[in-house]
Motif scaffolding. Structure first.
Motif, PDB file in Angstrom:
ATOM      1  N   VAL A 201       1.013  -1.046  -0.016  1.00 48.97           N
ATOM      2  CA  VAL A 201       0.027  -0.453  -0.532  1.00 48.97           C
ATOM      3  C   VAL A 201       0.871   1.244   0.229  1.00 48.97           C
ATOM      4  CG1 VAL A 201      -1.387   0.872   1.694  1.00 48.97           C
ATOM      5  CG2 VAL A 201      -2.164  -0.811   1.436  1.00 48.97           C
ATOM      6  N   GLU A 202       1.474   1.046   0.930  1.00 53.25           N
ATOM      7  CA  GLU A 202       3.400   2.038   0.910  1.00 53.25           C
ATOM      8  C   GLU A 202       3.619   2.843  -0.673  1.00 53.25           C
ATOM      9  OE1 GLU A 202       6.214   3.546   4.027  1.00 53.25           O
ATOM     10  OE2 GLU A 202       6.039   1.619   3.460  1.00 53.25           O
ATOM     11  N   LYS A 203       4.060   1.580  -1.446  1.00 53.53           N
ATOM     12  CA  LYS A 203       4.541   1.864  -2.509  1.00 53.53           C
ATOM     13  C   LYS A 203       3.298   2.519  -3.649  1.00 53.53           C
ATOM     14  CE  LYS A 203       7.180  -2.064  -2.185  1.00 53.53           C
ATOM     15  NZ  LYS A 203       7.472  -3.467  -3.477  1.00 53.53           N
ATOM     16  N   ARG A 204       2.678   2.108  -3.450  1.00 52.84           N
ATOM     17  CA  ARG A 204       1.224   2.594  -4.783  1.00 52.84           C
ATOM     18  C   ARG A 204       0.799   4.124  -3.991  1.00 52.84           C
ATOM     19  NH1 ARG A 204      -2.090  -1.993  -5.536  1.00 52.84           N
ATOM     20  NH2 ARG A 204      -3.790  -0.886  -6.994  1.00 52.84           N
ATOM     21  N   ILE A 205       1.141   4.373  -2.552  1.00 57.34           N
ATOM     22  CA  ILE A 205       0.762   5.303  -2.058  1.00 57.34           C
ATOM     23  C   ILE A 205       1.312   6.768  -2.297  1.00 57.34           C
ATOM     24  CG2 ILE A 205       0.420   7.502  -0.004  1.00 57.34           C
ATOM     25  CD1 ILE A 205      -2.215   4.637  -0.482  1.00 57.34           C
TER      26      ILE A 205
ATOM     27  N   ALA B 157       2.896   6.544  -5.235  1.00 61.31           N
ATOM     28  CA  ALA B 157       2.934   6.485  -6.759  1.00 61.31           C
ATOM     29  C   ALA B 157       2.010   7.442  -7.085  1.00 61.31           C
ATOM     30  CB  ALA B 157       2.749   5.048  -7.706  1.00 61.31           C
ATOM     31  N   LEU B 158       0.812   7.500  -6.119  1.00 62.28           N
ATOM     32  CA  LEU B 158      -0.669   8.026  -6.405  1.00 62.28           C
ATOM     33  C   LEU B 158      -0.398   9.232  -6.202  1.00 62.28           C
ATOM     34  CD1 LEU B 158      -3.406   7.986  -6.682  1.00 62.28           C
ATOM     35  CD2 LEU B 158      -3.997   7.204  -4.513  1.00 62.28           C
ATOM     36  N   ALA B 159       0.883   9.666  -5.584  1.00 59.26           N
ATOM     37  CA  ALA B 159       1.373  11.718  -5.033  1.00 59.26           C
ATOM     38  C   ALA B 159       1.671  11.657  -5.837  1.00 59.26           C
ATOM     39  CB  ALA B 159       2.083  11.045  -3.716  1.00 59.26           C
ATOM     40  N   LYS B 160       2.424  11.239  -6.857  1.00 62.21           N
ATOM     41  CA  LYS B 160       2.976  11.878  -7.426  1.00 62.21           C
ATOM     42  C   LYS B 160       2.551  12.105  -9.064  1.00 62.21           C
ATOM     43  CE  LYS B 160       7.915   9.213  -7.537  1.00 62.21           C
ATOM     44  NZ  LYS B 160       8.151   8.146  -8.140  1.00 62.21           N
ATOM     45  N   LYS B 161       1.426  11.314  -9.553  1.00 63.19           N
ATOM     46  CA  LYS B 161      -0.279  11.589  -9.792  1.00 63.19           C
ATOM     47  C   LYS B 161      -0.386  13.370  -9.138  1.00 63.19           C
ATOM     48  CE  LYS B 161      -1.477   6.705 -11.502  1.00 63.19           C
ATOM     49  NZ  LYS B 161      -2.506   6.665 -11.490  1.00 63.19           N
TER      50      LYS B 161
ATOM     51  N   LEU C  80      -8.414  18.021 -15.005  1.00 67.79           N
ATOM     52  CA  LEU C  80      -8.320  17.566 -13.307  1.00 67.79           C
ATOM     53  C   LEU C  80      -8.612  17.803 -12.872  1.00 67.79           C
ATOM     54  CD1 LEU C  80      -5.904  21.128 -14.374  1.00 67.79           C
ATOM     55  CD2 LEU C  80      -5.084  18.363 -14.482  1.00 67.79           C
ATOM     56  N   CYS C  81     -10.203  18.286 -12.314  1.00 71.84           N
ATOM     57  CA  CYS C  81     -11.357  17.400 -11.337  1.00 71.84           C
ATOM     58  C   CYS C  81     -11.466  16.159 -11.581  1.00 71.84           C
ATOM     59  CB  CYS C  81     -12.628  18.393 -11.497  1.00 71.84           C
ATOM     60  SG  CYS C  81     -13.635  18.502  -9.984  1.00 71.84           S
ATOM     61  N   LYS C  82     -11.812  15.462 -12.186  1.00 69.04           N
ATOM     62  CA  LYS C  82     -11.707  14.286 -12.525  1.00 69.04           C
ATOM     63  C   LYS C  82     -10.741  13.710 -12.041  1.00 69.04           C
ATOM     64  CE  LYS C  82     -15.291  14.572 -15.973  1.00 69.04           C
ATOM     65  NZ  LYS C  82     -16.078  13.797 -17.824  1.00 69.04           N
ATOM     66  N   ARG C  83      -9.596  13.707 -12.149  1.00 66.07           N
ATOM     67  CA  ARG C  83      -8.384  12.953 -11.943  1.00 66.07           C
ATOM     68  C   ARG C  83      -7.829  13.440 -10.497  1.00 66.07           C
ATOM     69  NH1 ARG C  83      -4.256  15.940 -15.506  1.00 66.07           N
ATOM     70  NH2 ARG C  83      -2.763  14.342 -13.863  1.00 66.07           N
ATOM     71  N   LEU C  84      -8.331  14.398 -10.235  1.00 61.10           N
ATOM     72  CA  LEU C  84      -8.025  14.240  -8.293  1.00 61.10           C
ATOM     73  C   LEU C  84      -9.214  13.666  -8.036  1.00 61.10           C
ATOM     74  CD1 LEU C  84      -6.225  15.847  -7.011  1.00 61.10           C
ATOM     75  CD2 LEU C  84      -8.487  17.843  -6.666  1.00 61.10           C
ATOM     76  N   ALA C  85     -10.387  13.763  -8.321  1.00 61.11           N
ATOM     77  CA  ALA C  85     -11.896  12.751  -7.848  1.00 61.11           C
ATOM     78  C   ALA C  85     -11.358  11.486  -7.529  1.00 61.11           C
ATOM     79  CB  ALA C  85     -12.722  12.888  -8.294  1.00 61.11           C
ATOM     80  N   SER C  86     -10.585  10.865  -9.017  1.00 61.98           N
ATOM     81  CA  SER C  86     -10.330   9.164  -9.237  1.00 61.98           C
ATOM     82  C   SER C  86      -9.649   9.194  -7.662  1.00 61.98           C
ATOM     83  CB  SER C  86      -9.696   9.000  -9.887  1.00 61.98           C
ATOM     84  OG  SER C  86      -8.468   7.874 -10.512  1.00 61.98           O
ATOM     85  N   CYS C  87      -7.757   9.466  -7.470  1.00 53.09           N
ATOM     86  CA  CYS C  87      -6.984   9.293  -6.759  1.00 53.09           C
ATOM     87  C   CYS C  87      -6.561   9.343  -4.803  1.00 53.09           C
ATOM     88  CB  CYS C  87      -6.182  10.659  -6.448  1.00 53.09           C
ATOM     89  SG  CYS C  87      -4.471  11.349  -8.103  1.00 53.09           S
ATOM     90  N   HIS C  88      -8.751  10.431  -5.138  1.00 51.40           N
ATOM     91  CA  HIS C  88      -9.811  11.002  -3.151  1.00 51.40           C
ATOM     92  C   HIS C  88      -9.818   9.351  -3.464  1.00 51.40           C
ATOM     93  CE1 HIS C  88     -12.245  11.247  -0.193  1.00 51.40           C
ATOM     94  NE2 HIS C  88     -11.950  12.334  -0.476  1.00 51.40           N
ATOM     95  N   GLU C  89     -10.256   8.809  -4.654  1.00 48.77           N
ATOM     96  CA  GLU C  89     -11.411   7.675  -4.188  1.00 48.77           C
ATOM     97  C   GLU C  89     -10.152   6.586  -3.856  1.00 48.77           C
ATOM     98  OE1 GLU C  89     -13.215   6.865  -7.514  1.00 48.77           O
ATOM     99  OE2 GLU C  89     -14.587   8.355  -7.667  1.00 48.77           O
TER     100      GLU C  89
END
Length: 201
Positions: free
Chosen positions: A99-103, A105-109, A137-146
């Motif tokens: 999970v930490e690794k995925r986080i 990668a997600l933080a870079k996005k 950008l709003c959609k991409r941000l919402a995807s990160c949030h999910e």
């Protein structure tokens, strides 16, 4: 002098042998076998659940029992049997690290999204393109949030039981990172909302 000796009488100095190593530690007379186990986990890396503590040939199994009731005195010599925690062999630890690794990668996005938002703020985009860009950008941000929320739920669902303390600390640290990224996500979302309102006005 009397006060000092009274203070000392409330502390037990004991020696615990674990393999070839000897560990000296202090315990309060009110401490329980469970408290002793936690101290030994810190000293030796042997998880409480995997410990076998022996005093004068008797295994101390009742974690709620006070050490004095279990026959432990000032100067007692105990033996600890148990294997040191190896994170590579623990499934929970491996899941937390994944999970930490995925986080990361997600933080870079999310950083990339932040940079694009800054570009819009600084007027690097043509006005007629702003609306579509902000919507994407709003959609991409919402995807990160999910995804962040999904990872939080995954960490929360892990049954750590009486796991090694380092696993609990690891999970706590990763959860803290996720919450920090969610705060950043909320801030970026607010910025997009403001930009969209400005663009629509």
């Amino acid at each position: 002098m009397g006060s000092h000796s009274q203070e000392e009488s409330h502390v037990l100095e004991i020696i615990v042998s674990h393999g070839p190593h000897k560990h000296s530690l202090n315990l309060g007379t009110k401490a329980t076998i469970g408290d002793l186990g936690m101290k030994l986990e810190e000293l030796t890396g042997v998880p409480v659940a995997g410990q076998k503590i022996i005093n004068r040939g008797r295994t101390l199994a009742n974690h709620d029992q006070q050490v004095t009731e279990a026959g432990i005195k000032h100067g007692s010599k105990l033996m600890l049997i148990g294997k040191k925690f190896n994170p590579e062999e623990d499934d929970n630890y491996k899941q937390i690290v994944e999970v930490e690794k995925r986080i990361v990668a997600l933080a870079k996005k999310q950083i990339e999204i932040s940079e694009e938002i800054t570009g819009v703020q600084n007027g690097y985009l043509q006005k007629d393109l702003e609306k579509d860009s902000l919507s994407r950008l709003c959609k991409r941000l919402a995807s990160c949030h999910e995804e962040y929320v999904r990872f939080l739920e995954k960490l929360d669902s892990l049954d750590l039981g009486t796991c090694n303390q380092s696993i609990r600390r690891k999970r706590k640290d990763v959860i803290k990172d996720i919450q920090s990224q969610l705060d950043s996500n909320d801030s970026l979302s607010s910025t997009i909302d403001k930009l969209q309102n400005t663009s629509n006005s």
